[in-house]
Design an enzyme around this catalytic site. Structure first.
Site, PDB file in Angstrom:
ATOM      1  N   LYS A   1       8.342 -24.430  16.008  1.00  0.00           N
ATOM      2  CA  LYS A   1       8.531 -23.486  17.112  1.00  0.00           C
ATOM      3  C   LYS A   1       7.985 -24.070  18.427  1.00  0.00           C
ATOM      4  O   LYS A   1       8.654 -24.024  19.463  1.00  0.00           O
ATOM      5  CB  LYS A   1       7.845 -22.155  16.783  1.00  0.00           C
ATOM      6  CG  LYS A   1       8.406 -21.457  15.550  1.00  0.00           C
ATOM      7  CD  LYS A   1       7.769 -20.108  15.296  1.00  0.00           C
ATOM      8  CE  LYS A   1       6.321 -20.223  14.856  1.00  0.00           C
ATOM      9  NZ  LYS A   1       6.181 -20.874  13.532  1.00  0.00           N
ATOM     10  N   THR A   2       6.782 -24.599  18.384  1.00  0.00           N
ATOM     11  CA  THR A   2       6.193 -25.206  19.581  1.00  0.00           C
ATOM     12  C   THR A   2       6.965 -26.452  19.993  1.00  0.00           C
ATOM     13  O   THR A   2       7.207 -26.677  21.184  1.00  0.00           O
ATOM     14  CB  THR A   2       4.718 -25.564  19.318  1.00  0.00           C
ATOM     15  OG1 THR A   2       4.001 -24.389  18.954  1.00  0.00           O
ATOM     16  CG2 THR A   2       4.081 -26.173  20.556  1.00  0.00           C
TER      17      THR A   2
ATOM     18  N   THR B   1       4.524 -15.924  14.106  1.00  0.00           N
ATOM     19  CA  THR B   1       4.653 -16.044  12.662  1.00  0.00           C
ATOM     20  C   THR B   1       4.817 -14.670  12.011  1.00  0.00           C
ATOM     21  O   THR B   1       5.052 -14.589  10.813  1.00  0.00           O
ATOM     22  CB  THR B   1       3.403 -16.730  12.066  1.00  0.00           C
ATOM     23  OG1 THR B   1       2.237 -16.008  12.479  1.00  0.00           O
ATOM     24  CG2 THR B   1       3.299 -18.167  12.554  1.00  0.00           C
TER      25      THR B   1
ATOM     26  N   ARG C   1       5.267 -30.001   9.184  1.00  0.00           N
ATOM     27  CA  ARG C   1       3.849 -30.238   9.483  1.00  0.00           C
ATOM     28  C   ARG C   1       3.098 -30.663   8.233  1.00  0.00           C
ATOM     29  O   ARG C   1       2.256 -31.570   8.273  1.00  0.00           O
ATOM     30  CB  ARG C   1       3.216 -28.981  10.079  1.00  0.00           C
ATOM     31  CG  ARG C   1       1.740 -29.160  10.448  1.00  0.00           C
ATOM     32  CD  ARG C   1       1.157 -27.872  10.989  1.00  0.00           C
ATOM     33  NE  ARG C   1       1.786 -27.495  12.251  1.00  0.00           N
ATOM     34  CZ  ARG C   1       1.701 -26.283  12.795  1.00  0.00           C
ATOM     35  NH1 ARG C   1       1.012 -25.331  12.166  1.00  0.00           N
ATOM     36  NH2 ARG C   1       2.286 -26.018  13.944  1.00  0.00           N
TER      37      ARG C   1
END
Length: 341
Positions: A67-68, A161, A220
């Site tokens: 998302k970032t 989230t 991640r």
């Protein structure tokens, strides 16, 4: 000794720096989430043709899916500055006002964990998003007066989230809503191979495949596993990540063949000890010594998606698959209990 090295401050700083290094800068380098990428490219191109800022965007989904990263890529693609903050930091309206009044036309404001915004701050955000203005109260008591400040047109990108915790008025003010999904292992395989090239570490096909399949569908986590297995390869594997080194590294991290870690197993075993459920989230959190939000946001979504856990109004239920994976006997009457709830 190796686990202590993983938790050292030096290792954490290194990981943070590597996260930035491994983060793609353009859509061409971003692997996975193809539908979302195609949509965003169309929205960006249309905004460029109209010579207008992008509409407000909301990204939702479990942690670690990009998302970032997508927010940073959008800023790079339209060549505009991006200012980053998070919901818990914006405690007072004056905090938000300070950021908004410093924005320029077309700038992007990225708010991480936007569902954790203070209610008062959120209400100030409504007019900023919709009318591009905010009302500030000057002075106090009888002399208090409201002053309207016009803002330049900007793009707000929110990340959450927990989309269900967003209020309806805030959610409705986003023109673009995109929900990121867990990645296929084939996409994670490409990410692992690409990250290994950036880190200048050699990895074979089997090693990359094992990491990809055990990374819980999350880039991640895949990159974190890669970095830690790189440490093992440099100490015990002649600087090459092969199948043997990968299995050794994941075993040291407590990750089994299905990608479940120690905490995942603790959560499932807790529910099984209570007869398979239903068990409330508070009871689970206390039993595993973890925060409720962390259990829900970090662990639960993966366990539900993979069929180890069912979520009901009365609590969480361990499935037959969870019993079999952990080596517990599953009784037929538990199927009846599950259907009742």
């Amino acid at each position: 000794m190796l686990k202590e090295d993983f938790l050292s401050s030096t290792a954490l700083i290194e990981d943070k720096n590597l996260d930035i290094t491994l983060r793609p800068k353009r859509f061409d380098d971003f692997i996975g989430q193809n539908r979302i990428k195609e949509n965003l490219l169309i929205y960006i191109e249309a905004a460029k043709k109209r010579k207008e800022p992008l509409d407000h965007i909301l990204f939702s989904g479990p942690p670690g899916l990009g998302k970032t990263t997508l927010s940073q890529i959008i800023a790079n693609e339209i060549n505009t500055p991006i200012k980053t903050t998070s919901g818990p930091i914006l405690d007072k309206p004056v905090d938000l006002a300070g950021i908004l009044t410093n924005l320029q036309y077309g700038d992007i404001l990225f708010i991480d964990e936007i569902h954790r915004l203070n209610t008062t701050v959120e209400e100030y955000l409504y007019s900023a998003m919709e009318d591009f203005s905010i009302d500030i109260i000057i002075d106090q008591g009888p002399k208090a007066r409201s002053v309207k400040i016009n803002l330049p047109r900007f793009t707000l990108i929110g990340s959450t989230t927990r989309e269900g915790l967003l209020t309806a008025p805030l959610r409705s003010r986003f023109g673009v809503l995109e929900k990121l999904a867990f990645y296929d292992w084939t996409d994670l395989y490409k990410i692992v191979c690409n990250s290994s090239r950036i880190l200048s570490i050699q990895i074979d096909e089997k090693g990359a495949e094992i990491i990809a399949k055990r990374s819980r569908g999350t880039p991640r986590i895949a990159n974190r596993f890669l970095r830690r297995i790189r440490d093992v390869a440099q100490v015990r594997g002649n600087d090459v990540i092969n199948e043997e080194v990968t299995r050794m590294g994941l075993e040291m991290l407590g990750v089994d063949e299905n990608g479940l870690g120690d905490m995942d197993r603790k959560i499932l075993e807790t529910i099984i000890r209570y007869g398979g459920g239903p068990v409330g989230i508070k009871t689970i959190a206390v039993s595993v010594s973890e925060e409720e939000d962390t259990v829900e946001e970090v662990y639960e979504s993966f366990l539900i998606q993979k069929g180890y856990l069912d979520k009901t109004p009365r609590g969480r239920i361990a499935t037959k698959l969870a019993y079999e994976h952990l080596g517990y006997q599953y009784r037929a009457e538990q199927d009846i209990q599950k259907r009742l709830f």
